[in-house]
Motif scaffolding. Structure first.
Motif, PDB file in Angstrom:
ATOM      1  N   PRO A  73     -10.434 -27.353 -66.262  1.00 28.35           N
ATOM      2  CA  PRO A  73     -11.473 -28.293 -66.715  1.00 28.35           C
ATOM      3  C   PRO A  73     -12.771 -28.177 -65.926  1.00 28.35           C
ATOM      4  N   ARG A  74     -12.738 -27.552 -64.775  1.00 32.01           N
ATOM      5  CA  ARG A  74     -13.939 -27.423 -63.939  1.00 32.01           C
ATOM      6  C   ARG A  74     -14.751 -26.165 -64.287  1.00 32.01           C
ATOM      7  N   LYS A  75     -14.250 -25.405 -65.271  1.00 30.90           N
ATOM      8  CA  LYS A  75     -14.912 -24.144 -65.610  1.00 30.90           C
ATOM      9  C   LYS A  75     -16.377 -24.400 -66.023  1.00 30.90           C
ATOM     10  N   ASN A  76     -17.289 -23.584 -65.461  1.00 33.67           N
ATOM     11  CA  ASN A  76     -18.734 -23.641 -65.765  1.00 33.67           C
ATOM     12  C   ASN A  76     -19.403 -24.926 -65.258  1.00 33.67           C
ATOM     13  N   LEU A  77     -18.706 -25.673 -64.377  1.00 32.58           N
ATOM     14  CA  LEU A  77     -19.276 -26.897 -63.825  1.00 32.58           C
ATOM     15  C   LEU A  77     -19.492 -26.737 -62.329  1.00 32.58           C
ATOM     16  N   GLY A  78     -20.304 -27.628 -61.746  1.00 33.16           N
ATOM     17  CA  GLY A  78     -20.514 -27.639 -60.313  1.00 33.16           C
ATOM     18  C   GLY A  78     -21.610 -26.696 -59.862  1.00 33.16           C
ATOM     19  N   ALA A  79     -21.544 -26.285 -58.598  1.00 34.13           N
ATOM     20  CA  ALA A  79     -22.621 -25.498 -57.985  1.00 34.13           C
ATOM     21  C   ALA A  79     -22.835 -24.175 -58.693  1.00 34.13           C
TER      22      ALA A  79
ATOM     23  N   ASN B 230      -5.822 -26.391 -62.633  1.00 35.22           N
ATOM     24  CA  ASN B 230      -7.183 -26.131 -62.150  1.00 35.22           C
ATOM     25  C   ASN B 230      -7.127 -25.621 -60.709  1.00 35.22           C
ATOM     26  N   ASN B 231      -8.177 -24.893 -60.325  1.00 32.54           N
ATOM     27  CA  ASN B 231      -8.322 -24.438 -58.945  1.00 32.54           C
ATOM     28  C   ASN B 231      -9.013 -25.535 -58.134  1.00 32.54           C
TER      29      ASN B 231
END
Length: 322
Positions: free
Chosen positions: A245-251, A288-289
């Motif tokens: 779910p964190r793919k393409n998100l964040g820094a 998720n990682n």
């Protein structure tokens, strides 16, 4: 058997020998014999007489035994001839002799054969009944499944759920979930009633030009369907698996609006809320990682370490080799 030789010629000079019967002189050289030699000669002559006597006795014994052997051989031949005649007579008598048990034995063998045949038929019938029972149970199970399907079909056909109302409810859930995800610049989020695809900002989700946006909208879309299906009999499994779910998100996000780490934290908080509110009806599996520090360990089922440096299993099948 001892042999005695009389010399005619001297073994040394080959001259005729004059026989001399005098025991006191040598018959070959004429030398006068000693008393010891005379005694030895007398002893040898006595031994010769004894040996000759024994020889005659042995010859006589051998001849007697040979005669006895011939008699025994003759008797043996006579016994064999008699035995052969008796065997011929026995065979002749046996031809006309009927064993009273033969007919009974044959009848018993026939009955045994019939019983074996009946046993084989019973065994085949038993196998047939077992197979028929298995098929009957299978058919009963299939008939029950068909009956259940027919009831579900009938129930679905008689359902009072209105398609437009259902789409409106799903659109409201989609917008609510995206808002909980803190979707940047969220507006006009809905599900199209014709294509059943999600729209955000008035555009089809895959036409937003944002990979991070597609990730969030896809999660919100399937979450909305799963939650709504829980409320009605829509034959949904109640299972949703979300990968990365964190793919393409964040820094590392390519778009400025999706670089905020709070977006991922908001996603995790909402997933925890769904599990708390609908945990009895919905099963969420999220892979998720990494995860936020505030996540309770109760919500973490299993941790893996792909580097093999944190003291955790390498994967579901921990076969890492040093």
């Amino acid at each position: 058997m001892m042999c005695i030789y009389d010399y005619i010629l001297c073994p040394s000079c080959l001259q005729p020998i004059n026989k001399n019967d005098d025991l006191h002189t040598c018959g070959l050289c004429g030398r006068e014999k000693t008393e010891l030699e005379i005694d030895e000669i007398l002893q040898l002559k006595q031994d010769k007489k004894k040996f000759n006597k024994k020889h005659k006795e042995l010859v006589g014994f051998i001849k007697g035994e040979e005669e006895n052997l011939n008699i025994l051989i003759k008797k043996n031949s006579e016994f064999k001839a008699d035995l052969l005649n008796l065997e011929k007579e026995l065979l002749y008598l046996q031809k006309d002799y009927i064993n009273p048990y033969i007919e009974q034995i044959e009848q018993l063998n026939y009955e045994i054969g019939e019983l074996n045949r009946v046993l084989r038929e019973l065994d085949n019938d038993h196998k047939l009944f077992v197979e028929l029972d298995r098929i009957k149970k299978l058919c009963d199970g299939k008939e029950k499944s068909i009956k259940d399907l027919k009831e579900k079909i009938k129930k679905t056909e008689n359902s009072s759920v209105n398609k437009d109302d259902l789409i409106d409810d799903l659109s409201g859930l989609l917008s609510e979930i995206l808002d909980a995800f803190e979707f940047p610049k969220l507006e006009n989020a809905y599900i199209d009633g014709k294509t059943y695809l999600p729209y955000v900002r008035g555009r089809l989700y895959r036409d937003l030009g944002s990979l991070a946006g597609v990730t969030l909208i896809t999660m919100a879309y399937y979450l909305a369907i799963t939650i709504k299906a829980r409320e009605e009999d829509f034959n949904h499994l109640g299972l949703l698996i979300i990968d990365s779910p964190r793919k393409n998100l964040g820094a590392k996000a390519s778009e400025e609006g999706f670089k905020d780490e709070e977006i991922f934290s908001s996603i995790v908080r909402y997933l925890v809320k769904v599990n708390k509110d609908y945990g009895e009806d919905i099963q969420l599996i999220v892979v998720n990682n990494g995860y936020p520090t505030f996540l309770n360990k109760v919500n973490i089922v299993k941790e893996f370490d792909g580097d093999g440096t944190k003291g955790l299993p390498y994967g579901l099948i921990d076969d890492i080799k040093a």
